[in-house]
Motif scaffolding. Sequence first.
Motif, PDB file in Angstrom:
ATOM      1  N   GLU A 240       0.750  -1.190   0.099  1.00 25.25           N
ATOM      2  CA  GLU A 240       0.290   0.209  -0.022  1.00 25.25           C
ATOM      3  C   GLU A 240       0.782   1.294   0.017  1.00 25.25           C
ATOM      4  O   GLU A 240       0.628   2.290  -0.706  1.00 25.25           O
ATOM      5  N   GLY A 241       1.812   1.263   0.683  1.00 24.28           N
ATOM      6  CA  GLY A 241       2.847   2.480   0.802  1.00 24.28           C
ATOM      7  C   GLY A 241       3.166   2.978  -0.402  1.00 24.28           C
ATOM      8  O   GLY A 241       3.267   4.056  -0.627  1.00 24.28           O
ATOM      9  N   VAL A 242       3.822   2.192  -1.274  1.00 22.55           N
ATOM     10  CA  VAL A 242       4.421   2.416  -2.667  1.00 22.55           C
ATOM     11  C   VAL A 242       3.276   2.679  -3.734  1.00 22.55           C
ATOM     12  O   VAL A 242       3.179   3.503  -4.697  1.00 22.55           O
ATOM     13  N   ARG A 244       0.310   4.034  -2.972  1.00 20.95           N
ATOM     14  CA  ARG A 244      -0.062   5.481  -2.569  1.00 20.95           C
ATOM     15  C   ARG A 244       1.039   6.643  -2.737  1.00 20.95           C
ATOM     16  O   ARG A 244       0.477   7.696  -3.245  1.00 20.95           O
ATOM     17  N   ASN A 245       2.105   6.106  -2.580  1.00 23.35           N
ATOM     18  CA  ASN A 245       3.186   7.283  -2.738  1.00 23.35           C
ATOM     19  C   ASN A 245       4.452   6.531  -3.503  1.00 23.35           C
ATOM     20  O   ASN A 245       5.282   6.251  -2.704  1.00 23.35           O
ATOM     21  N   PRO A 246       4.405   6.472  -4.819  1.00 23.65           N
ATOM     22  CA  PRO A 246       5.587   5.940  -5.297  1.00 23.65           C
ATOM     23  C   PRO A 246       7.180   6.514  -4.754  1.00 23.65           C
ATOM     24  O   PRO A 246       7.992   5.855  -5.091  1.00 23.65           O
ATOM     25  N   GLU A 247       6.889   8.016  -4.644  1.00 25.90           N
ATOM     26  CA  GLU A 247       8.231   8.438  -4.012  1.00 25.90           C
ATOM     27  C   GLU A 247       8.851   7.757  -2.752  1.00 25.90           C
ATOM     28  O   GLU A 247      10.072   7.943  -2.425  1.00 25.90           O
ATOM     29  N   LEU A 248       8.000   7.049  -2.117  1.00 28.68           N
ATOM     30  CA  LEU A 248       8.377   6.380  -0.983  1.00 28.68           C
ATOM     31  C   LEU A 248       9.530   5.238  -1.479  1.00 28.68           C
ATOM     32  O   LEU A 248      10.327   4.943  -0.587  1.00 28.68           O
ATOM     33  N   ILE A 249       9.502   4.672  -2.574  1.00 34.68           N
ATOM     34  CA  ILE A 249      10.600   4.188  -3.102  1.00 34.68           C
ATOM     35  C   ILE A 249      12.023   4.660  -3.033  1.00 34.68           C
ATOM     36  O   ILE A 249      12.996   4.221  -2.486  1.00 34.68           O
ATOM     37  N   VAL A 250      12.104   5.925  -3.463  1.00 33.40           N
ATOM     38  CA  VAL A 250      13.242   6.662  -3.307  1.00 33.40           C
ATOM     39  C   VAL A 250      13.811   6.788  -1.849  1.00 33.40           C
ATOM     40  O   VAL A 250      14.860   6.642  -1.568  1.00 33.40           O
ATOM     41  N   GLN A 251      12.826   7.054  -1.083  1.00 34.07           N
ATOM     42  CA  GLN A 251      13.024   7.332   0.452  1.00 34.07           C
ATOM     43  C   GLN A 251      13.737   6.051   0.954  1.00 34.07           C
ATOM     44  O   GLN A 251      14.441   6.063   1.732  1.00 34.07           O
TER      45      GLN A 251
END
Length: 483
Positions: A240-242, A244-251
């Motif tokens: 769910e995290g990625v 909803r927010n693909p930028e979480l991958i970079v983080q």
Amino acid sequence: MNQRKESQDIRLEIAMKRASRVKALGAEEGFAIPATRQMPLTPFCREKMLICEVKRKSPSKGKIDEIPRADTQAKLYRTKGATHVSVLTEPDYFGGSLQDLMDVKTSCPELSVLRKDFLLTPEDIDVSFRAGADACLLIASLLEAPVLEVMYRRCEELGMTALVELHSREDAAKAEPLKPQLVGINCRDLKTFRIYPLQPLRIRSYVTWDCRVVYESGILKAQDGEFALQSGFNGLLVGEGVVRNPELIVQLKTKMESQASQPSNDIWSRIAGMTVQGRPLVKICGLTNRKDFDMAVDLGADLCGFILAPSPRQTNAEFLRSLPTAKALKVAVVVLSDGEPLPDEIQNLLDEGFLDMIQYHGSENPNQVWNGQGYKALRVKDTDSLDRITDYNPLPCLLDAFSKGKAGGTGKQIERSLVEIARDRGELWLAGGLNPENIASILKDFNPNLVDLSSGLESSPGIKDPSKMNAFFKEINSYASIQ
């Protein structure tokens, strides 16, 4: 086992529905799967793994995202730096399909692709291979040991990787003869689909062989991933995290790259390793003298609490430095304002090893707690109070009763309806009005992960009553013996 009966086992419900679907449609589930594999086999299990999941919905969250095309989502993950992708192929509860798997692998052949589903037979492995999967999830709790072994060996024969998912000590014992090189531990209880962030740490303590361990689920922000990495996990599986927010991958990739080869803080692993199945962790708080400390440790306390804030039970650094090393963790209770730094004297006790953790009982914000080697105590007044628990995730919160003008230690119990709500949200650390007389019903009704007692075990403020201490631990041990 938990005495409280759940109304359903969602894991088995999904597996049974899949078994019926396969019986009607075959293991290919009605899709045109190539007779032979068409796509290159890409090695799974590279370095520290960030496995990003294509996931449309779930039993716990409902619809997460439309995701019209799974391959488009996988390409988006790839642009953010993802090299490993998990494709949920279960249609009824997660909105996936084998077509999704084929589309992802065809469009992104260089990605390592995991088929995530409730797989039940060796034929499922063959179909997954032909559809383009590089790895398969094997849920140990769904499979008898002989079937697990056959499916695991079939993955090996085909050059695929088996990610063996464990949910219990029994699962670990079932997998141990195979010594799988890649183990997944889900912080989501597949029976209820609740999240328990400490659960993967507990289950990992049952793994007796060398392997790489992936922390699965519950990662919605970078801090969640950092928690797992600091606790020594080799990989993260994020759904769910990625989505909803693909930028979480970079983080998360940044966290992985900066993470030392050894965990920087293993305090939560230590706590998880102290857990005994069927028994809550026990914290005895308000200790002010050596006799009571020794008694608490001898009787089986897992954590010992020392109040370093204004209180009838307040103690000092000199006393803490006088105590011997013990199996029980030493926890300082502090009361700080929002943004106030930990006093130097207390930080020195942590740095020097005279303290293991901090219990924050004031108005501290989540960053203070995250950076301070400890956990937050929340005074629970209503459901709005319980909503604050998520602010401190993935760390647990100790729930105490609210009393106007007091930071805690009032001996009041939290309203039972609020405890029920808290229990159904995940990890339950409970304080407030517990004593030898009511602990049995508390354990039976709520099955807390940790109980914290202070005034309920005293003859006077700061002085423990040996008869109450013995009676309390008798109840704890009796409860554990029947689980």
